[in-house]
Design an enzyme around this catalytic site. Structure first.
Site, short mmCIF file in Angstrom:
data_model
loop_
_atom_site.label_atom_id
_atom_site.label_comp_id
_atom_site.label_asym_id
_atom_site.label_seq_id
_atom_site.Cartn_x
_atom_site.Cartn_y
_atom_site.Cartn_z
N SER A 81 -37.87 -18.19 -13.40
CA SER A 81 -38.90 -17.22 -13.75
C SER A 81 -38.94 -17.06 -15.27
CB SER A 81 -38.56 -15.88 -13.12
OG SER A 81 -39.33 -14.85 -13.69
N SER A 82 -40.10 -16.69 -15.78
CA SER A 82 -40.21 -16.46 -17.23
C SER A 82 -39.40 -15.25 -17.68
CB SER A 82 -41.68 -16.28 -17.63
OG SER A 82 -42.24 -15.18 -16.96
N CYS A 83 -38.96 -14.40 -16.74
CA CYS A 83 -38.19 -13.23 -17.16
C CYS A 83 -36.75 -13.57 -17.54
CB CYS A 83 -38.24 -12.12 -16.12
SG CYS A 83 -37.34 -12.51 -14.65
N TYR A 127 -32.55 -9.51 -11.72
CA TYR A 127 -33.21 -10.72 -11.20
C TYR A 127 -33.08 -11.84 -12.23
CZ TYR A 127 -37.23 -13.59 -9.68
OH TYR A 127 -38.05 -14.61 -9.29
N LYS A 180 -31.40 -15.59 -11.88
CA LYS A 180 -32.15 -16.83 -12.13
C LYS A 180 -31.49 -17.66 -13.24
CE LYS A 180 -35.42 -16.72 -9.06
NZ LYS A 180 -35.49 -17.79 -8.04
N HIS A 209 -46.52 -7.75 -7.31
CA HIS A 209 -46.82 -7.93 -8.74
C HIS A 209 -48.21 -7.35 -9.03
CE1 HIS A 209 -43.66 -11.05 -8.22
NE2 HIS A 209 -43.30 -10.58 -9.38
O1 GFB Z 1 -46.59 -7.93 -12.25
P1 GFB Z 1 -45.59 -6.92 -12.67
O2 GFB Z 1 -45.05 -6.03 -11.60
O3 GFB Z 1 -44.39 -7.67 -13.33
O4 GFB Z 1 -46.24 -5.97 -13.79
P2 GFB Z 1 -43.70 -7.99 -14.74
C1 GFB Z 1 -46.90 -6.47 -14.91
C2 GFB Z 1 -47.52 -5.33 -15.70
O5 GFB Z 1 -48.61 -4.79 -14.95
C3 GFB Z 1 -46.60 -4.17 -16.02
C4 GFB Z 1 -48.52 -3.38 -14.93
O6 GFB Z 1 -46.86 -3.72 -17.33
C5 GFB Z 1 -47.01 -3.12 -14.99
O7 GFB Z 1 -46.73 -1.79 -15.40
N1 GFB Z 1 -49.20 -2.83 -13.74
C6 GFB Z 1 -50.33 -2.08 -13.77
C7 GFB Z 1 -48.83 -2.96 -12.46
N2 GFB Z 1 -50.68 -1.68 -12.54
C8 GFB Z 1 -49.75 -2.22 -11.69
C9 GFB Z 1 -49.59 -2.17 -10.27
O8 GFB Z 1 -50.35 -1.53 -9.54
N3 GFB Z 1 -48.55 -2.89 -9.76
C10 GFB Z 1 -47.68 -3.61 -10.55
N4 GFB Z 1 -46.68 -4.30 -9.97
N5 GFB Z 1 -47.81 -3.64 -11.90
C11 GFB Z 1 -42.01 -9.01 -13.11
C12 GFB Z 1 -40.54 -8.94 -12.91
O9 GFB Z 1 -42.26 -8.33 -14.27
O10 GFB Z 1 -42.48 -10.33 -13.31
C13 GFB Z 1 -40.01 -9.95 -12.03
O11 GFB Z 1 -40.18 -7.63 -12.52
C14 GFB Z 1 -40.65 -11.32 -12.19
O12 GFB Z 1 -38.65 -10.06 -12.27
C15 GFB Z 1 -42.14 -11.26 -12.37
O13 GFB Z 1 -40.10 -11.99 -13.27
C16 GFB Z 1 -42.77 -12.59 -12.71
O14 GFB Z 1 -44.37 -9.17 -15.36
O15 GFB Z 1 -43.59 -6.80 -15.63
#
Ligand code: GFB
Length: 313
Positions: free
Chosen positions: A108-110, A137, A141, A180
């Protein structure tokens, strides 16, 4: 490798594993080995060793993982670190011991530092602190990547590591609490449109930037790299451009047909300020993505509409 090679796709019910299976089937692969969770517990070392001893797959795509969005990662760190460490260790070791010729591990990119240079090159791994919302996580990874490198270095095992950017597409998790951002927004805008709501809540400030890759592009890259790449260095897989969460929300809202406004809930975390991968290594290996964000969002909205009645959460 030829289309008759025995291929095990671990995690074939997930977003990535499902897309890899579709891609392999399109390419004419006829010898896929698939096991659902009830048939094979990937967290059991004994079960995984017995499965590999019996099936002896020639190729393995390691797409089985505990995954989730920012909130799930932030609130269930023990599950994310433990399950991922165990599943990947079991599969990589069993594959090596039972004659697998090549294994592709999905990271993952994280894994990269929170304040990595943008776009993020593979060689900035372990050069700075991780983003705290998903460090558990990310550590798992990173350990998976290092396990592959160790087995290659000590045993000559042909394990390659692919680091995808944020993914989306048909078959994604649309749960409002564990998904996500992209599937969450599709669901929120769809439900708001049906209910005639005037506002949709977006987590965080809307300023973080993310790069989104359609999972069918990722699957195509994985099948390509399985055939054409063999090296200890990981390969980033991305789209090449990023977008702010606010702009993503506007795009998803427009695609769904929502006519109201956005409200930003700044009590929710933003996570990493930006994640855009440097894909020079992938381009040099001879692969490029093809599904634009606009097309991909349309495709995923259509899938959601067709399948919403069957979604569990
Ligand atoms: O996709 P996301 O959950 O993952 O969130 P990350 C990306 C951004 O979207 C964050 C915003 O800034 C969230 O606050 N966001 C806005 C939302 N509205 C929403 C919503 O309704 N749901 C969600 N989920 N986000 C993940 C990692 O990080 O990326 C994992 O936690 C993994 O480990 C994945 O690497 C690819 O990009 O922040």
């Amino acid at each position: 490798m030829d289309a008759t090679a025995k291929v095990f796709v671990a995690g074939h019910r997930g977003l990535v594993g499902g897309a890899i299976v579709r891609r392999l089937q399109q390419a004419g692969h006829r010898n896929l080995v698939l096991r659902s969770r009830s048939d094979l517990d990937l967290t059991s070392q004994a079960a995984v060793q017995a499965f590999f001893a019996q099936e002896r797959p020639q190729q393995v795509y390691l797409a089985a993982a505990k995954v989730g969005g920012i909130l799930a990662n932030d609130t269930r760190p023990a599950e994310f670190i433990h399950e991922n460490l165990v599943i990947q260790s079991n599969i990589i070791d069993a594959a090596y011991r039972n004659g697998t010729r090549k294994l592709l591990f999905l990271g993952s990119s994280c894994i990269y530092p929170k304040h990595a240079p943008q776009p993020i090159p593979e060689d900035c791994l372990l050069t700075g602190p991780l983003e705290p919302t998903n460090e558990w996580y990310a550590i798992a990874k990173i350990a998976g990547l290092k396990t592959c490198q160790a087995y290659r270095k000590q045993y000559g095992f042909d394990a390659i590591c692919v680091m995808p950017t944020n993914l989306y597409g048909p078959g994604d998790n649309f749960s409002l609490t564990s998904s996500h951002v992209l599937p969450a927004l599709i669901r929120k805008f769809s439900e708001a449109t049906s209910a005639g709501a005037k506002e949709v809540e977006i987590w965080g400030t809307g300023t973080p930037r993310r790069e989104f890759l359609h999972v069918d592009d990722l699957a195509d890259a994985c099948v390509y790299l399985m055939r054409h790449y063999s090296d200890i260095q990981p390969v980033n897989v991305g789209w090449g451009q990023d977008v702010s969460i606010a702009d993503l929300a506007t795009l998803v809202g427009r695609t769904v047909g929502f006519e109201g406004s956005l409200r930003f809930d700044t009590s929710k975390p933003d996570g990493a300020p930006r994640k855009l991968l440097d894909t020079a290594r992938l381009t040099a290996a001879g692969w490029r993505p093809s599904i634009t964000l606009e097309e991909g969002v349309r495709d995923t909205v259509a899938w959601y509409r067709q399948n919403v009645a069957m979604l569990r959460d």
